[in-house]
Design a protein around this motif. Structure first.
Motif, PDB file in Angstrom:
ATOM      1  N   GLY A   1       0.732  -1.036   0.013  1.00  0.00           N
ATOM      2  CA  GLY A   1       0.086  -0.075  -0.054  1.00  0.00           C
ATOM      3  C   GLY A   1       0.847   1.439  -0.071  1.00  0.00           C
ATOM      4  O   GLY A   1       0.371   2.473  -0.027  1.00  0.00           O
ATOM      5  N   SER A   2       2.203   1.092  -0.023  1.00  0.00           N
ATOM      6  CA  SER A   2       3.010   2.378   0.054  1.00  0.00           C
ATOM      7  C   SER A   2       4.038   2.270  -1.069  1.00  0.00           C
ATOM      8  O   SER A   2       5.023   2.857  -0.834  1.00  0.00           O
ATOM      9  CB  SER A   2       3.781   2.356   1.396  1.00  0.00           C
TER      10      SER A   2
ATOM     11  N   LYS B   1       9.419  -2.150  10.141  1.00  0.00           N
ATOM     12  CA  LYS B   1       8.537  -2.254  11.457  1.00  0.00           C
ATOM     13  C   LYS B   1       7.248  -1.405  11.015  1.00  0.00           C
ATOM     14  O   LYS B   1       7.245  -0.311  10.403  1.00  0.00           O
ATOM     15  CB  LYS B   1       9.156  -1.539  12.472  1.00  0.00           C
ATOM     16  N   VAL B   2       6.078  -2.014  11.474  1.00  0.00           N
ATOM     17  CA  VAL B   2       4.785  -1.373  11.174  1.00  0.00           C
ATOM     18  C   VAL B   2       4.264  -1.427  12.896  1.00  0.00           C
ATOM     19  O   VAL B   2       4.176  -2.394  13.185  1.00  0.00           O
ATOM     20  CB  VAL B   2       3.832  -2.087  10.307  1.00  0.00           C
TER      21      VAL B   2
ATOM     22  N   VAL C   1       3.377   7.250   7.359  1.00  0.00           N
ATOM     23  CA  VAL C   1       2.267   6.637   7.731  1.00  0.00           C
ATOM     24  C   VAL C   1       1.369   5.878   6.467  1.00  0.00           C
ATOM     25  O   VAL C   1       1.309   6.405   5.643  1.00  0.00           O
ATOM     26  CB  VAL C   1       1.228   7.869   8.275  1.00  0.00           C
ATOM     27  N   TRP C   2       0.946   4.870   7.073  1.00  0.00           N
ATOM     28  CA  TRP C   2       0.194   4.084   6.122  1.00  0.00           C
ATOM     29  C   TRP C   2      -1.220   3.973   6.433  1.00  0.00           C
ATOM     30  O   TRP C   2      -1.561   3.571   7.832  1.00  0.00           O
ATOM     31  CB  TRP C   2       0.683   2.449   5.830  1.00  0.00           C
TER      32      TRP C   2
ATOM     33  N   LEU D   1      -9.245  -0.222   6.141  1.00  0.00           N
ATOM     34  CA  LEU D   1     -10.191   0.190   7.063  1.00  0.00           C
ATOM     35  C   LEU D   1     -10.138   1.694   7.674  1.00  0.00           C
ATOM     36  O   LEU D   1     -10.596   1.854   8.756  1.00  0.00           O
ATOM     37  CB  LEU D   1     -10.660  -0.734   8.446  1.00  0.00           C
ATOM     38  N   SER D   2      -9.430   2.326   7.016  1.00  0.00           N
ATOM     39  CA  SER D   2      -8.982   3.713   7.535  1.00  0.00           C
ATOM     40  C   SER D   2      -8.184   3.909   8.856  1.00  0.00           C
ATOM     41  O   SER D   2      -8.297   5.097   9.312  1.00  0.00           O
ATOM     42  CB  SER D   2     -10.145   4.658   7.390  1.00  0.00           C
ATOM     43  N   GLN D   3      -7.613   2.751   9.154  1.00  0.00           N
ATOM     44  CA  GLN D   3      -6.857   2.761  10.203  1.00  0.00           C
ATOM     45  C   GLN D   3      -5.406   3.129  10.118  1.00  0.00           C
ATOM     46  O   GLN D   3      -4.871   2.849   8.828  1.00  0.00           O
ATOM     47  CB  GLN D   3      -6.780   1.345  10.929  1.00  0.00           C
TER      48      GLN D   3
END
Length: 330
Positions: free
Chosen positions: A57-58, A169-170, A132-133, A137-139
């Motif tokens: 997603g990034s 790391k996430v 920031v990803w 679910l918009s989290q």
């Protein structure tokens, strides 16, 4: 991808796909399930965890990382490169980047300006990218890639990477840890002779070792294990160089697979013929019982020769690797 390398890629899939099968005598369905289930598990465990989803997603953000020379290749393009070429392409990209010392410190992605900002020179021996990803679910999740312990050498008048560690790391949890322990080159930066690396992805560890430094033999090792060091399975390939020292005619000789679930596979390659077609034969067994035979023959398409490979299961059913993995790797 050429037919020759397509086959080698599928053989790797076959070997890496062997997992638990509780039945004493492997049926065709059980063998197919064993060959497929592990590949599917790897797709799920490695790609569909929070770290894998964050990377997927990034992509647009990661393509702008200063270490990547955008004039050379896009990250999205690299993901479409032949699988066997990914380590080489990745190293070529990194080796052609600006000296890393100029990037040391911390970087933060500015969503408004759509660019990376260098906001700290500490630490001076590592490069840290923060962004920031936002998931489906918009989290919102905090992501960090740390590049450390990197070393460079000089080959053919060019700076080349010889060692590096990368940690993803996430939300402060490590999902991928890449440890490139050693990279060795021939006479040019594109002539990569040895790659010794390990990748920890969630609860799985991959150990990869390609050694082309001792001609005329080339050795390849790929080992998967749980992070508690319990062996899962191991693949070994051996090849020879027909034009030593360090020529371009590297010919596969044999491959073996072993695991603690009593699955075994052996593959033998014949000498290439005048068309460069290298026939292959082998067996897949479970606790000594024959589960499938690997066969091949030379075929022609519009006058062009190619290698055709298929499996013959214990009950006589046949299937090609393309059919077996069609919905996994379309």
């Amino acid at each position: 991808m050429s037919k020759k390398y397509l086959f080698v890629f599928f053989i790797v899939l076959l070997i890496t796909g062997l997992i638990v099968c509780k039945k004493k005598i492997p049926t065709t369905n059980e063998t197919r399930a064993a060959l497929r289930e592990c590949v599917q598990k790897i797709n799920t465990d490695v790609l569909n965890n929070k770290g894998g989803l964050a990377l997927q997603g990034s992509v647009d953000i990661l393509e702008e990382i200063p270490l990547i020379n955008k004039k050379k290749i896009k990250l999205t393009k690299m993901l479409r490169v032949e699988k066997k070429e990914i380590p080489r392409v990745a190293l070529l990209i990194l080796n052609k980047s600006t000296p890393w010392d100029t990037f040391a410190g911390k970087w933060r992605w500015n969503q408004t300006n759509q660019q990376w900002e260098h906001y700290s020179t500490t630490p001076n021996n590592a490069i840290i990218f923060e962004w920031v990803w936002t998931d489906s679910l918009s989290q919102v999740h905090d992501c960090v890639i740390s590049i450390s312990e990197y070393q460079f050498g000089v080959v053919g008048g060019e700076d080349v990477l010889t060692k590096v560690k990368v940690d993803l790391k996430v939300d402060n949890t490590t999902y991928f840890l890449v440890d490139l322990k050693e990279i060795r080159y021939g006479t040019t930066s594109e002539d990569i002779r040895k790659v010794d690396m390990s990748i920890k992805a969630v609860n799985i560890k991959f150990t990869f070792n390609f050694d082309y430094t001792s001609v005329p033999t080339t050795n390849f090792l790929l080992r998967f294990e749980y992070t508690n060091d319990k062996p899962w399975y191991q693949i070994k390939f051996k090849a020879k160089d027909n034009t030593p020292p360090f020529g371009d005619e590297v010919i596969a000789q044999n491959g073996t697979y072993t695991d603690y679930n009593k699955w075994q596979i052996s593959v033998n390659f014949q000498e290439p013929d005048n068309d460069g077609i290298q026939l292959v034969s082998g067996e897949i067994t479970k606790k000594g019982a024959l589960a499938a035979t690997i066969k091949s023959e030379k075929r022609f398409n519009d006058g062009n020769p190619y290698l055709y490979v298929w499996l013959v299961y214990a009950d006589g059913t046949t299937e090609t690797p393309e059919q077996l993995f069609a919905d996994i790797f379309p």
